[in-house]
Design an enzyme around this catalytic site. Structure first.
Site, short mmCIF file in Angstrom:
data_model
loop_
_atom_site.label_atom_id
_atom_site.label_comp_id
_atom_site.label_asym_id
_atom_site.label_seq_id
_atom_site.Cartn_x
_atom_site.Cartn_y
_atom_site.Cartn_z
N LYS A 88 0.81 -1.23 0.00
CA LYS A 88 0.00 0.00 0.00
C LYS A 88 0.85 1.28 0.00
O LYS A 88 0.46 2.27 -0.61
CB LYS A 88 -0.96 0.00 1.20
CG LYS A 88 -2.06 -1.04 1.05
CD LYS A 88 -2.96 -1.11 2.26
CE LYS A 88 -3.98 -2.22 2.07
NZ LYS A 88 -4.90 -2.35 3.21
N ASP A 121 -9.58 2.49 2.91
CA ASP A 121 -9.51 1.70 4.15
C ASP A 121 -10.15 2.42 5.33
O ASP A 121 -10.90 1.83 6.11
CB ASP A 121 -8.05 1.39 4.51
CG ASP A 121 -7.49 0.21 3.74
OD1 ASP A 121 -8.28 -0.56 3.17
OD2 ASP A 121 -6.26 0.07 3.72
P1 ATR Z 1 0.44 -3.42 6.35
O1 ATR Z 1 0.08 -2.94 4.98
O2 ATR Z 1 -0.28 -4.68 6.78
O3 ATR Z 1 0.39 -2.34 7.40
P2 ATR Z 1 3.29 -3.20 6.64
O4 ATR Z 1 3.33 -1.82 6.05
O5 ATR Z 1 4.37 -4.19 6.29
O6 ATR Z 1 1.95 -3.93 6.23
O7 ATR Z 1 3.19 -3.05 8.24
C1 ATR Z 1 3.19 -4.14 9.11
C2 ATR Z 1 3.01 -3.61 10.52
O8 ATR Z 1 3.01 -4.72 11.45
C3 ATR Z 1 4.14 -2.70 10.97
O9 ATR Z 1 3.63 -1.77 11.90
C4 ATR Z 1 5.09 -3.71 11.66
O10 ATR Z 1 5.98 -3.14 12.57
P3 ATR Z 1 7.43 -2.58 12.05
O11 ATR Z 1 7.15 -1.24 11.41
O12 ATR Z 1 8.24 -2.48 13.26
O13 ATR Z 1 7.93 -3.60 11.05
C5 ATR Z 1 4.08 -4.55 12.38
N1 ATR Z 1 4.58 -5.88 12.78
C6 ATR Z 1 4.88 -6.92 11.97
N2 ATR Z 1 5.26 -8.00 12.70
C7 ATR Z 1 5.20 -7.62 14.01
C8 ATR Z 1 5.46 -8.27 15.26
N3 ATR Z 1 5.88 -9.54 15.30
N4 ATR Z 1 5.26 -7.57 16.40
C9 ATR Z 1 4.85 -6.27 16.36
N5 ATR Z 1 4.58 -5.61 15.21
C10 ATR Z 1 4.76 -6.26 14.06
#
Ligand code: ATR
Length: 279
Positions: free
Chosen positions: A65, A101
């Site tokens: 996105k 969204d």
């Molecule tokens: P989306 O479009 O689903 O938001 P994204 O831009 O990749 O996908 O964002 C994923 C989110 O989930 C981010 O906030 C990520 O945190 P980081 O910015 O630190 O990567 C968060 N996230 C993913 N795995 C996580 C975990 N195990 N614990 C906490 N936050 C997590």
């Protein structure tokens, strides 16, 4: 014979996306002939996939996105506020990016579930594309305060400064969750449930009238929703209603007519319930 208009949802993983089913149901309802497919593309292939796809419009889902926002020839105001897109429409100049969204989430909560968001203290977990999409619309819905917490703190800071509402929206550290007081709404916009299958945050976070929302649905939402129930949240909501509403807003943008979402939501909810029961 009329050639069907062509659409697609682009993401990774994409095999289980409900978007083709939702758009096909909307199209049947409105007597529109269209073809809507799911295209799997990793981050390295997004630009080329968008260039090659010669359809009328596309939905963009995770993890693209934010990247897709940068590939648009033009963007709507709400896409610029989100700095992320989930809806692309072909124009003579290239793709126009929109973000449905936030409007989808707010419509599901306030119209389908009749929940009043005004005055709530909100905890937003996550600062990626999904969080960026919903944050501006939650502020517009009249919440009192938004605390953004993300595993990587710099992304939470960036989200808050882009929101430009320092009186209401600010970031805090994930490790400080225990000291943040309580919240009337907690939104999980992380992909932690999908990634780890568990969710471990303090039980002190919900206030006695707390609404907990996971922006995902199905298996991915199970860990956070289980935490929310165990923590005593009064309203516990997954992202299925938001999914249908954001799809309806995309559909309206492409076809100039908004579908009736209730029947489609009921069909998908029954299907989800059957899957959970079967587990
Ligand atoms: P989306 O479009 O689903 O938001 P994204 O831009 O990749 O996908 O964002 C994923 C989110 O989930 C981010 O906030 C990520 O945190 P980081 O910015 O630190 O990567 C968060 N996230 C993913 N795995 C996580 C975990 N195990 N614990 C906490 N936050 C997590």
């Amino acid at each position: 014979m009329t050639q069907p208009l062509r659409f697609a949802v682009i993401g990774q993983p994409i095999a289980h996306s409900l978007s083709p089913t939702i758009h096909a149901a909307f199209a049947r309802q409105r007597g529109i002939v269209l073809e809507y497919t799911a295209i799997e593309a990793g981050p390295e292939a997004l630009a080329e996939t968008l260039e090659r796809f010669d359809g009328h419009g596309a939905n963009i889902t995770l993890p693209h996105k934010v990247a897709a926002f940068g590939l648009c020839a033009s963007t709507t105001e709400r896409a610029r506020r989100a700095r992320a897109v989930n809806t692309l429409t072909r124009t003579a100049e290239g793709w126009e990016g929109d973000n449905t969204d936030g409007s989808g989430l707010v419509r599901d909560l306030t119209e389908r579930r009749r929940l009043d968001l005004r005055g709530r203290r909100v905890l937003l977990l996550g600062a990626g594309g999904a969080a960026q999409g919903v944050a501006p619309l939650l502020l517009d819905a009249g919440i009192d305060e938004m605390v953004v917490v993300n595993r990587s703190p710099e992304r939470a800071d960036a989200l808050c400064s882009a929101l430009g509402d320092p009186a209401r929206a600010h970031s805090r550290y994930w490790d400080d969750l225990r000291g943040l007081g309580d919240f009337e709404m907690i939104v999980n916009a992380t992909s932690a449930g999908r990634a780890t299958g568990q969710f471990d945050i303090p039980f002190s976070l919900p206030s006695p009238r707390c609404l907990a929302v996971d922006l995902s649905y199905g298996e991915a939402a199970v860990p956070f929703l289980a935490w929310a129930r165990a923590a005593g949240c009064v309203d516990v909501v997954d992202g299925l209603g938001m999914l249908v509403e954001q799809a309806a807003d995309s559909f309206a943008r492409w076809h100039g007519v908004r579908p009736d979402t209730e029947a489609v939501y009921a069909m998908l909810r029954a299907r989800e319930d059957a899957l959970v029961t079967a587990d």
